[in-house]
Design an enzyme around this catalytic site. Structure first.
Site, PDB file in Angstrom:
ATOM      1  N   SER A   1     -38.559 -23.238  16.273  1.00  0.00           N
ATOM      2  CA  SER A   1     -38.626 -22.512  15.003  1.00  0.00           C
ATOM      3  C   SER A   1     -39.597 -23.088  13.990  1.00  0.00           C
ATOM      4  O   SER A   1     -39.840 -22.464  12.961  1.00  0.00           O
ATOM      5  CB  SER A   1     -37.247 -22.442  14.366  1.00  0.00           C
ATOM      6  OG  SER A   1     -36.512 -21.455  15.010  1.00  0.00           O
TER       7      SER A   1
ATOM      8  N   LYS B   1     -42.232 -20.765  13.029  1.00  0.00           N
ATOM      9  CA  LYS B   1     -42.017 -19.673  12.069  1.00  0.00           C
ATOM     10  C   LYS B   1     -42.798 -19.902  10.774  1.00  0.00           C
ATOM     11  O   LYS B   1     -43.142 -18.951  10.072  1.00  0.00           O
ATOM     12  CB  LYS B   1     -40.516 -19.536  11.770  1.00  0.00           C
ATOM     13  CG  LYS B   1     -39.699 -19.084  12.986  1.00  0.00           C
ATOM     14  CD  LYS B   1     -38.202 -19.204  12.718  1.00  0.00           C
ATOM     15  CE  LYS B   1     -37.377 -18.740  13.910  1.00  0.00           C
ATOM     16  NZ  LYS B   1     -35.937 -19.017  13.730  1.00  0.00           N
TER      17      LYS B   1
ATOM     18  N   TYR C   1     -43.012 -13.738  20.160  1.00  0.00           N
ATOM     19  CA  TYR C   1     -42.077 -14.664  19.506  1.00  0.00           C
ATOM     20  C   TYR C   1     -41.681 -15.801  20.456  1.00  0.00           C
ATOM     21  O   TYR C   1     -41.686 -16.978  20.077  1.00  0.00           O
ATOM     22  CB  TYR C   1     -40.837 -13.881  19.027  1.00  0.00           C
ATOM     23  CG  TYR C   1     -39.734 -14.761  18.498  1.00  0.00           C
ATOM     24  CD1 TYR C   1     -39.797 -15.301  17.218  1.00  0.00           C
ATOM     25  CD2 TYR C   1     -38.626 -15.076  19.298  1.00  0.00           C
ATOM     26  CE1 TYR C   1     -38.792 -16.130  16.741  1.00  0.00           C
ATOM     27  CE2 TYR C   1     -37.616 -15.905  18.823  1.00  0.00           C
ATOM     28  CZ  TYR C   1     -37.707 -16.427  17.554  1.00  0.00           C
ATOM     29  OH  TYR C   1     -36.715 -17.254  17.089  1.00  0.00           O
TER      30      TYR C   1
ATOM     31  N   TYR D   1     -31.710 -23.632   8.012  1.00  0.00           N
ATOM     32  CA  TYR D   1     -30.592 -22.713   8.188  1.00  0.00           C
ATOM     33  C   TYR D   1     -29.392 -23.168   7.348  1.00  0.00           C
ATOM     34  O   TYR D   1     -29.545 -23.504   6.192  1.00  0.00           O
ATOM     35  CB  TYR D   1     -30.206 -22.582   9.677  1.00  0.00           C
ATOM     36  CG  TYR D   1     -31.383 -22.368  10.575  1.00  0.00           C
ATOM     37  CD1 TYR D   1     -32.202 -21.267  10.412  1.00  0.00           C
ATOM     38  CD2 TYR D   1     -31.699 -23.269  11.579  1.00  0.00           C
ATOM     39  CE1 TYR D   1     -33.292 -21.055  11.237  1.00  0.00           C
ATOM     40  CE2 TYR D   1     -32.780 -23.071  12.403  1.00  0.00           C
ATOM     41  CZ  TYR D   1     -33.569 -21.967  12.223  1.00  0.00           C
ATOM     42  OH  TYR D   1     -34.635 -21.773  13.027  1.00  0.00           O
TER      43      TYR D   1
ATOM     44  N   VAL E   1     -35.022 -26.013  17.252  1.00  0.00           N
ATOM     45  CA  VAL E   1     -33.998 -26.483  18.185  1.00  0.00           C
ATOM     46  C   VAL E   1     -34.568 -27.356  19.303  1.00  0.00           C
ATOM     47  O   VAL E   1     -33.822 -27.870  20.128  1.00  0.00           O
ATOM     48  CB  VAL E   1     -33.141 -25.325  18.785  1.00  0.00           C
ATOM     49  CG1 VAL E   1     -32.295 -24.675  17.713  1.00  0.00           C
ATOM     50  CG2 VAL E   1     -33.994 -24.321  19.522  1.00  0.00           C
TER      51      VAL E   1
HETATM   52  N1  GLU Z   1     -36.551 -19.947  20.036  1.00  0.00           N
HETATM   53  C1  GLU Z   1     -35.329 -20.240  19.366  1.00  0.00           C
HETATM   54  C2  GLU Z   1     -34.491 -18.994  19.276  1.00  0.00           C
HETATM   55  O1  GLU Z   1     -35.012 -17.959  19.015  1.00  0.00           O
HETATM   56  C3  GLU Z   1     -35.661 -20.798  18.003  1.00  0.00           C
HETATM   57  C4  GLU Z   1     -34.448 -21.307  17.259  1.00  0.00           C
HETATM   58  C5  GLU Z   1     -34.721 -22.534  16.447  1.00  0.00           C
HETATM   59  O2  GLU Z   1     -35.570 -23.363  16.782  1.00  0.00           O
HETATM   60  O3  GLU Z   1     -34.049 -22.695  15.436  1.00  0.00           O
HETATM   61  O4  GLU Z   1     -33.306 -19.002  19.487  1.00  0.00           O
END
Ligand code: GLU
Length: 306
Positions: A65, A68, A190, A242, A260
């Protein structure tokens, strides 16, 4: 402020190493479950050109993430304020992949860092770019000043095979008219952006433009206006971790973004960028050692944005 960064990193490393074994690597993406959990590195890059490191700072990992922030930057830099009609800028207080709010809030995700919001940004990119994958890769190569950055196809395909929750999120948003493109095409981009492989140095360099009022320090190109850079930092501050974002603000006190894969990047405006990587996560999906290391970093240096 204590700027003896190398000594501070060495101390943090020694103090946090005993925490290895207390978290769990992400297992919902099978390729991530195979990562050796006992890896740990930190890198700092300052705007004045110094770099510091400790541990496995040169080992590439799946940025997940953290990507992002790159796609948000690409889209926000091109569409500007119009972005906010399709994605909000409030913390969600929910897990990164939660479906709950999306139904009651008519398919408009709370912010660009929960999965739903990131999928909206990626959808924007698909509408804007003729080759979005190439665009993302080249953008990240420029920001990190590393032409070797690439996608790990095995991580992308592992996530594609198990990404049912992301498929649910994007289909729900499509039903509300908040996704313009083919859902499989957007999901494919994505999953690839999450599968970018970078090491701590790459990520520390790649985030430095956010500590530099939107200018890429490596080639001096303007990536975002100062106001836009401030907004991306504000979003990282309130939503970057988050439902650990409040805890991160409380204990660390810097804008940051987690993934993650176990990476966390944080910036100190006008000074530096720091990346910590340790794949073992806490129950909210944040690197357990990463969070503690950054807390010690701001405590020992005496810096925080507050
Ligand atoms: N590729 C992971 C997902 O979409 C990213 C989540 C993350 O890193 O927080 O679940």
């Amino acid at each position: 402020m204590n700027t003896n960064f190398q000594r501070i990193l060495d101390e943090i490393y020694e103090e946090t190493l005993p925490l290895l074994g207390q978290g769990k690597v992400a297992s919902y993406i099978p390729a991530l479950a195979e990562v050796n959990p006992a890896q740990y590195g930190i890198a700092i890059q300052t705007l004045s050109g110094e770099a510091y490191q400790v541990g496995d700072a040169n080992t590439p990992f799946s940025i997940q993430s953290i990507s992002k922030v790159f796609t948000l930057t690409m889209v926000f830099g091109r569409v500007g304020e119009a972005l906010w009609s399709r994605v909000g800028r409030e913390p969600s207080g929910n897990a990164f992949n939660s479906l709950v709010q999306l139904e009651t809030e008519n398919g408009i995700p709370r912010n660009p860092f929960i999965n739903a919001g990131a999928l909206v940004c990626t959808d924007h990119l698909v509408s804007l770019a003729s080759d979005p994958l190439l665009n993302i890769r080249n953008f990240v190569r420029e920001l990190s000043n590393n032409p070797g950055v690439n996608f790990d196809e095995s991580v992308a395909s592992s996530e594609r095979q198990t990404g049912f929750r992301n498929a649910a999120l994007i289909n729900l948003m499509k039903s509300f008219g908040n996704i313009e493109n083919d859902v499989d095409e957007v999901l494919n981009i994505y999953f690839h952006q999450c599968a970018l492989m970078m090491n701590c140095h790459d990520l520390a360099r790649a985030f430095l433009f956010l500590a530099n009022q939107g200018v890429n320090p490596w080639d001096h190109t303007r990536i975002l206006t100062p106001s836009q850079a401030k907004r991306v930092n504000a979003l990282m501050q309130v939503c970057g971790l988050y439902d650990d974002s409040g805890e991160f603000a409380f204990t660390v006190g810097l804008p940051g973004k987690s993934g993650v894969g176990g990476g966390i990047v944080a910036i100190i405006p006008n000074q530096l960028s720091i990346c910590v990587w340790s794949p073992e996560l806490n129950s909210r999906g944040t690197s357990l050692i990463g969070m503690k290391a950054l807390e010690l970093f701001t405590t020992k240096t005496g810096v925080s944005i507050f």
